[in-house]
Design an enzyme around this catalytic site. Structure first.
Site, PDB file in Angstrom:
ATOM      1  N   GLN A   1       8.296   4.087  -1.386  1.00  0.00           N
ATOM      2  CA  GLN A   1       9.496   4.325  -0.585  1.00  0.00           C
ATOM      3  C   GLN A   1      10.425   5.232  -1.376  1.00  0.00           C
ATOM      4  OE1 GLN A   1       8.324   0.905  -0.122  1.00  0.00           O
ATOM      5  NE2 GLN A   1       7.666   1.761   1.849  1.00  0.00           N
TER       6      GLN A   1
ATOM      7  N   CYS B   1      13.659  -2.936   3.190  1.00  0.00           N
ATOM      8  CA  CYS B   1      12.682  -2.839   2.104  1.00  0.00           C
ATOM      9  C   CYS B   1      13.091  -3.895   1.082  1.00  0.00           C
ATOM     10  CB  CYS B   1      12.665  -1.450   1.476  1.00  0.00           C
ATOM     11  SG  CYS B   1      11.454  -1.336   0.136  1.00  0.00           S
TER      12      CYS B   1
ATOM     13  N   ASN C   1      11.681  -5.173  -1.608  1.00  0.00           N
ATOM     14  CA  ASN C   1      11.560  -4.913  -3.053  1.00  0.00           C
ATOM     15  C   ASN C   1      12.594  -3.895  -3.532  1.00  0.00           C
ATOM     16  OD1 ASN C   1       9.499  -6.725  -3.516  1.00  0.00           O
ATOM     17  ND2 ASN C   1       7.943  -5.270  -2.890  1.00  0.00           N
TER      18      ASN C   1
ATOM     19  N   GLU D   1       1.179  -1.042   4.568  1.00  0.00           N
ATOM     20  CA  GLU D   1       2.561  -0.797   4.998  1.00  0.00           C
ATOM     21  C   GLU D   1       2.682   0.360   5.984  1.00  0.00           C
ATOM     22  OE1 GLU D   1       5.952  -0.796   2.540  1.00  0.00           O
ATOM     23  OE2 GLU D   1       4.945  -1.895   0.929  1.00  0.00           O
TER      24      GLU D   1
ATOM     25  N   GLY E   1       8.180  -6.744  -0.017  1.00  0.00           N
ATOM     26  CA  GLY E   1       9.084  -7.894  -0.016  1.00  0.00           C
ATOM     27  C   GLY E   1       9.376  -8.400   1.386  1.00  0.00           C
TER      28      GLY E   1
HETATM   29  N1  API Z   1       6.895   0.253   4.930  1.00  0.00           N
HETATM   30  C1  API Z   1       7.998  -0.603   5.371  1.00  0.00           C
HETATM   31  C2  API Z   1       9.283  -0.335   4.552  1.00  0.00           C
HETATM   32  C3  API Z   1       9.172  -0.840   3.156  1.00  0.00           C
HETATM   33  C4  API Z   1       8.885  -2.311   3.113  1.00  0.00           C
HETATM   34  C5  API Z   1       8.409  -2.817   1.787  1.00  0.00           C
HETATM   35  N2  API Z   1       8.238  -1.854   0.741  1.00  0.00           N
HETATM   36  C6  API Z   1       9.280  -3.934   1.299  1.00  0.00           C
HETATM   37  O1  API Z   1       9.349  -4.170   0.078  1.00  0.00           O
HETATM   38  O2  API Z   1       9.870  -4.619   2.159  1.00  0.00           O
HETATM   39  C7  API Z   1       8.345  -0.307   6.823  1.00  0.00           C
HETATM   40  O3  API Z   1       8.013   0.770   7.302  1.00  0.00           O
HETATM   41  O4  API Z   1       8.958  -1.201   7.446  1.00  0.00           O
END
Ligand code: API
Length: 257
Positions: free
Chosen positions: A30, A57, A59, A190, A200
């Site tokens: 990200q 997000c 994390n 993801e 996370g």
């Molecule tokens: N790919 C996820 C965003 C990052 C989520 C993930 N990296 C976390 O730690 O929550 C989405 O499109 O909703």
């Protein structure tokens, strides 16, 4: 992660893709830009490597909170995202606890394209019927409980579910096996990023889905490829605790020339 609180810094989807692209840019799961906020200690803008701007997000929230807790020496900080304001607390020993808010369980707000029981529904993928759950933590998650998460076809089935017509805004996909009522193994595909070491918000969604199915208690440890997260369900909210390994030498700004 770019700290833009001292200067107006913004990335469009194309620039975000270039930075996040491991072949040409910094390479990351990200792209996070920390911006000023009038309603919280900072605003956290979240972009996936495909350039899409997303609602949550987990994390990154822990990492940015660590930065702000160290910088302000406060016990608690708030972070604003496009989905709302999150309260983050120093959990000691470098760990951070984030109140990720209340999960969204209605099919309309996941969002999904048709009325389903989000606790348990059937998803048809290339003629194969899969049983799944859906939860939103601000971002959509499709959770599949399997016998052995380590043997799950994450790389092949993940993208097919991410882009399934049942999820009009696509979805993150979690493959989960239950070790016992307090311990889950989870791997993740993801949305907009592919297989990552940890998710996370996905761990939070998984804890909610497992509890709804009666598979776990209201506190659970979730083992991801990148480490273990502790998730507690309390008063309708989801609390996520984990250590942060933040490699930063204080705050830094990105040269916009
Ligand atoms: N790919 C996820 C965003 C990052 C989520 C993930 N990296 C976390 O730690 O929550 C989405 O499109 O909703």
């Amino acid at each position: 992660m770019f700290d833009a609180r001292k200067q107006r810094l913004a990335f469009d989807a194309t620039q975000a893709r270039q930075i996040a692209d491991r072949r040409r840019g910094i390479g990351c799961d990200q792209l996070i830009v920390i911006e000023p906020s009038s309603d919280a200690d900072a605003f956290m803008r979240i972009r996936n490597p495909d350039g899409s701007e997303v609602e949550a997000c987990g994390n990154a929230t822990r990492c940015v909170a660590r930065l702000l807790l160290d910088e302000t020496r406060k016990q608690k900080v708030t972070l604003q995202t496009v989905a709302g304001i999150l309260v983050c607390e120093d959990a000691g020993g470098g760990a951070v606890t984030v109140d990720m808010g209340a999960p969204e369980l209605s099919w309309e707000r996941i969002p999904m394209a048709e009325a389903v029981d989000t606790n348990r529904f059937t998803l048809t993928v290339e003629g194969e019927s899969l049983t799944a759950s859906a939860v939103s933590m601000g971002n959509p998650h499709c959770v599949l409980f399997v016998d052995d998460a380590d043997a799950a076809p994450v790389a092949t089935l993940g993208p097919k579910i991410e882009n399934h017509p049942l999820f009009p805004r696509r979805t993150n996909v979690e493959f989960v096996s239950v070790r016992d009522k307090g311990y889950l193994r989870m791997r993740v595909w993801e949305r907009g990023a592919g297989i990552t070491q940890a998710c996370g918000s996905g761990a939070c969604a998984t804890a909610v889905a497992a509890f709804r199915r009666g598979l776990t208690r209201d506190h659970v440890e979730i083992e991801l490829d990148g480490g273990v997260l502790s998730i507690t369900l309390k008063d309708g909210h989801v609390f996520m605790t984990g250590a942060t390994a933040l490699a930063y030498s204080g705050t830094f700004a990105f040269d916009t020339k």
